[in-house]
Scaffold this active site. Sequence first.
Site: not given
Length: 227
Positions: A40, A70, A86, A148
Site C-alpha cells: 500500500h 471506514r 473490502s 489491486e
Amino acid sequence: MSDINLDWVDRRQLQRLEEMLIVVDENDKVIGADTKRNCHLNENIEKGLLHRAFSVVLFNTKNRILIQQRSDTKVTFPGYFTDSCSSHPLYNPAELEEKDAIGVRRAAQRRLQAELGIPGEQISPEDIVFMTIYHHKAKSDRIWGEHEICYLLLVRKNVTLNPDPSETKSILYLSQEELWELLEREARGEVKVTPWLRTIAERFLYRWWPHLDDVTPFVELHKIHRV
C-alpha cells in the site's frame, strides 16, 4: 519507510500491516507475497506492485445495500464511506486456493466477521457469489494508496451486525436512490467516498440491482475490468 508517522493509526491496524498479501500480475497470476504495508505504499505501487483483494456488496432481503464508513484510524481512506467490506485474501493455502474463487470467498467470510461482527454461521463461503474482477489504482494521500486486482463478491442475506470500531466508524443500509444521493453528495464535496465504491456503483450495481433475485446472467468469471 522508517520515517512514516503512524502514531494516529489504531494498534490493531498497525499489526495488520505485517500480514502477507498475495502479489499478482495484471492477469491475476500469483507471482509472490509481500506485506500489507509494502503493498500500500505509493512508492511501490508506482513501480508496479499489485496485489489481490476483494470487495463485498451485501444486500438485505429488502434489497438495501450495506454501506460502511471506514474508521478514522485506518491507514488508507480513513473516514470514507465505502462498500460493505473490502479487504485481502492472505498468502496461505486456504486463501490461495483458486477453484471457484474459494480462497477469496473464505477470506471474505473471515473479514465480514472481523470488520462487521457477522457470525461465521450466518454467511458461509457458499453464500458469497463471485461476480467479476476489476483492476483499480487509487491514491489515499502522498504516502499510501491502493493497487489491486479486486474480486467483486455479492451476498444477499439478513445478518446480525456488531462492527469493530477499529475498522468501521458507522454503518447504514441504503436503497439504490439513496446510494446515488450519497455519490452526488460526494461530488459536491459534502462527504468522502472511496473511489472503488463509485466504480462499483457506476460500473456494476446499476445493472445488478433490479435483478438481485437472480444475478447469474451478470456473472463474469473470466473477465478483468480495467477501471
